[in-house]
Scaffold this motif. Sequence first.
Motif, PDB file in Angstrom:
ATOM      1  N   MET A 323       0.825  -1.209   0.000  1.00  0.00           N
ATOM      2  CA  MET A 323       0.000   0.000   0.000  1.00  0.00           C
ATOM      3  C   MET A 323       0.861   1.262   0.000  1.00  0.00           C
ATOM      4  SD  MET A 323      -3.342  -0.766   2.395  1.00  0.00           S
ATOM      5  CE  MET A 323      -4.145   0.740   1.841  1.00  0.00           C
ATOM      6  N   VAL A 324       1.956   1.245   0.761  1.00  0.00           N
ATOM      7  CA  VAL A 324       2.863   2.390   0.769  1.00  0.00           C
ATOM      8  C   VAL A 324       3.437   2.622  -0.631  1.00  0.00           C
ATOM      9  CG1 VAL A 324       5.050   3.267   1.655  1.00  0.00           C
ATOM     10  CG2 VAL A 324       3.457   2.131   3.197  1.00  0.00           C
ATOM     11  N   ILE A 325       3.865   1.548  -1.278  1.00  0.00           N
ATOM     12  CA  ILE A 325       4.414   1.662  -2.630  1.00  0.00           C
ATOM     13  C   ILE A 325       3.358   2.225  -3.581  1.00  0.00           C
ATOM     14  CG2 ILE A 325       5.305   0.343  -4.601  1.00  0.00           C
ATOM     15  CD1 ILE A 325       6.533  -1.600  -2.540  1.00  0.00           C
ATOM     16  N   GLY A 326       2.116   1.738  -3.447  1.00  0.00           N
ATOM     17  CA  GLY A 326       1.041   2.240  -4.297  1.00  0.00           C
ATOM     18  C   GLY A 326       0.768   3.714  -4.068  1.00  0.00           C
ATOM     19  N   VAL A 372      -0.485  -8.612  -1.840  1.00  0.00           N
ATOM     20  CA  VAL A 372       0.412  -7.616  -2.430  1.00  0.00           C
ATOM     21  C   VAL A 372      -0.268  -6.927  -3.619  1.00  0.00           C
ATOM     22  CG1 VAL A 372       2.540  -7.319  -3.761  1.00  0.00           C
ATOM     23  CG2 VAL A 372       2.568  -8.647  -1.647  1.00  0.00           C
ATOM     24  N   VAL A 373      -0.909  -7.709  -4.464  1.00  0.00           N
ATOM     25  CA  VAL A 373      -1.607  -7.131  -5.619  1.00  0.00           C
ATOM     26  C   VAL A 373      -2.714  -6.188  -5.142  1.00  0.00           C
ATOM     27  CG1 VAL A 373      -2.987  -7.641  -7.675  1.00  0.00           C
ATOM     28  CG2 VAL A 373      -1.066  -9.121  -7.060  1.00  0.00           C
ATOM     29  N   VAL A 374      -3.494  -6.646  -4.165  1.00  0.00           N
ATOM     30  CA  VAL A 374      -4.559  -5.804  -3.605  1.00  0.00           C
ATOM     31  C   VAL A 374      -3.968  -4.547  -2.967  1.00  0.00           C
ATOM     32  CG1 VAL A 374      -6.360  -5.676  -1.847  1.00  0.00           C
ATOM     33  CG2 VAL A 374      -6.135  -7.732  -3.246  1.00  0.00           C
ATOM     34  N   GLY A 375      -2.858  -4.699  -2.250  1.00  0.00           N
ATOM     35  CA  GLY A 375      -2.260  -3.575  -1.547  1.00  0.00           C
ATOM     36  C   GLY A 375      -1.760  -2.481  -2.471  1.00  0.00           C
ATOM     37  N   LEU A 376      -1.180  -2.844  -3.602  1.00  0.00           N
ATOM     38  CA  LEU A 376      -0.697  -1.834  -4.546  1.00  0.00           C
ATOM     39  C   LEU A 376      -1.843  -0.940  -5.017  1.00  0.00           C
ATOM     40  CD1 LEU A 376       1.755  -4.014  -6.672  1.00  0.00           C
ATOM     41  CD2 LEU A 376       2.385  -2.166  -5.115  1.00  0.00           C
ATOM     42  N   GLY A 377      -2.958  -1.560  -5.373  1.00  0.00           N
ATOM     43  CA  GLY A 377      -4.107  -0.777  -5.817  1.00  0.00           C
ATOM     44  C   GLY A 377      -4.754  -0.001  -4.692  1.00  0.00           C
ATOM     45  N   SER A 378      -4.835  -0.601  -3.509  1.00  0.00           N
ATOM     46  CA  SER A 378      -5.493   0.057  -2.379  1.00  0.00           C
ATOM     47  C   SER A 378      -4.725   1.292  -1.934  1.00  0.00           C
ATOM     48  CB  SER A 378      -5.634  -0.920  -1.208  1.00  0.00           C
ATOM     49  OG  SER A 378      -6.465  -2.006  -1.559  1.00  0.00           O
ATOM     50  N   GLY A 379      -3.397   1.209  -1.887  1.00  0.00           N
ATOM     51  CA  GLY A 379      -2.599   2.362  -1.477  1.00  0.00           C
ATOM     52  C   GLY A 379      -2.795   3.542  -2.408  1.00  0.00           C
ATOM     53  N   ALA A 380      -2.844   3.274  -3.698  1.00  0.00           N
ATOM     54  CA  ALA A 380      -3.064   4.357  -4.662  1.00  0.00           C
ATOM     55  C   ALA A 380      -4.440   4.985  -4.483  1.00  0.00           C
ATOM     56  CB  ALA A 380      -2.903   3.825  -6.090  1.00  0.00           C
ATOM     57  N   LEU A 381      -5.468   4.165  -4.273  1.00  0.00           N
ATOM     58  CA  LEU A 381      -6.820   4.714  -4.141  1.00  0.00           C
ATOM     59  C   LEU A 381      -7.000   5.480  -2.832  1.00  0.00           C
ATOM     60  CD1 LEU A 381      -9.443   2.169  -5.545  1.00  0.00           C
ATOM     61  CD2 LEU A 381      -8.680   4.339  -6.482  1.00  0.00           C
ATOM     62  N   VAL A 382      -6.420   4.988  -1.732  1.00  0.00           N
ATOM     63  CA  VAL A 382      -6.537   5.692  -0.458  1.00  0.00           C
ATOM     64  C   VAL A 382      -5.984   7.106  -0.585  1.00  0.00           C
ATOM     65  CG1 VAL A 382      -5.658   5.784   1.902  1.00  0.00           C
ATOM     66  CG2 VAL A 382      -6.578   3.656   1.021  1.00  0.00           C
ATOM     67  N   ALA A 383      -4.852   7.246  -1.296  1.00  0.00           N
ATOM     68  CA  ALA A 383      -4.251   8.565  -1.472  1.00  0.00           C
ATOM     69  C   ALA A 383      -4.989   9.401  -2.500  1.00  0.00           C
ATOM     70  CB  ALA A 383      -2.787   8.407  -1.895  1.00  0.00           C
TER      71      ALA A 383
END
Length: 480
Positions: A323-326, A372-383
């Motif tokens: 999520m941080v990376i995203g 990990v796949v979910v986290g990449l997308g979730s981090g971008a959307l949260v921001a």
Amino acid sequence: MARRSLGALTGVVAFLAFVEFTSGFIQGYYTPMLSDIARHLGVTDADVNWLEGSQLMLSALVVPALAKLGDMVGHRRILLWSTAITAVATLALPFAHTFPLFLAAWTLQGVYVVWLPLEIALIWSRTADQENRAAVTAKAAGLLVAALETGAISGALLGGLLIDALPILPVLLVPGLLVAACYAVIAIGVTESPVQLGGRLDFVGLVLVSFAIIAFTGGLSLLRLGGTADPLAWGVVLLGLLLLVPFVLWELRHADPLIDVRLFRSPALAPVFLTATLFGMSVLGAQAPLSTFMRTDPEVYGYGLGTRGFVTSLAIGVYLIAMVIGALALPRCARLLTPRLTLAGAAILIGVGYLMFLPLHHSYLQVVGNMVVVGLGSGALVAALPAAAAAAAPADRTGVATGLTNSTKTLGGAVASAIFGIALMQGTTGAADGGTAGSFEGYVTVWLVCGGSALVAAATLLFIVPKHAFQDRAAVSIPH
């Protein structure tokens, strides 16, 4: 002047980053120990969803009011109030020894969800002299979300470590001390927004929307208790939807409404709110099921991973690092692809990641890979979502617009939490320990709902949102 403003903004963002670190710590800390909390309170894994659902319901109620108050009397002032309430509730958790008391304190703790929209509004108010205002706000939002996820990683790892080594009561005391420190940081390091709009809070609107949300989520809770064949529960759900009609009519007539419902008719804002609702189903509603699935013993129930608290927290930590990376990749991706396509791509990642659970859930590495796949997308959307709302909203309604992204997100999470609680209770496997685990069919429902809702959000962003939405522009037209 712009350079001095940017330097001052950097200082504010640094203090607000600690606030978001604390927010993330709260969100990550309890996740690996949810099964332990359930055993401590004498309830089943499915009942853990009561905690999520009740907290999200309160969040959906208070965020519009607190965001509006932030625009009226100052975002810092409301940030302090909400932090004080969160500190009291969090410090009460270790001393709540029954499920109803714990549920009440846990629910009140949910006031912290207003922190991020208030922070975005604080930042937006300080960028009035910046030519690239939306881009600066989006970058700051990415840094705040990175701090949030860093806090969540730290919280998850520490929570998983402590729950394996200490009794649960001292373990539950740690987050409350951090929230108390957070209050001091805001009081010392954050100055007030340069402009407060004043006015009076729309109490009638608040009461009407409260009745609607309470009836709707209450009906979902009745479905959890009485089953999907209960006509009374469905009647209460329908009543909650119908109660939205007088609320909307009142808000349209009010000169200074609690929620400017005309914002939902904006071609740029409406899809943001829909995306936030669908996104909330996975990023908020699925937290407890992911944890309890990993903790479920496969030798007893035939599914799950049987992990202990710290091993569970490691998986959550990897998810949060993604999520941080995203979140940090958001500004660069937005420049390369446009903000709209970046949001759509993030939603697709979430959808694909959750659907990967259907065939890939038998080993620890498979589950972590999906997360990990979910986290990449979730981090971008949260921001991206609060920054997109701020860019698309009129200048005098940024607090309301960013607050609505959190309100719709938490409402989606509350609905999903209720659905998942019902699903996990259906066909629960009896076992030697009293059948405390949820059903495997329920977990399949979780993955399908999360994956499907994310793909619907992606389709909305690709085919409904205006092509140049969420980019810097002079003004946004709100239909009347």
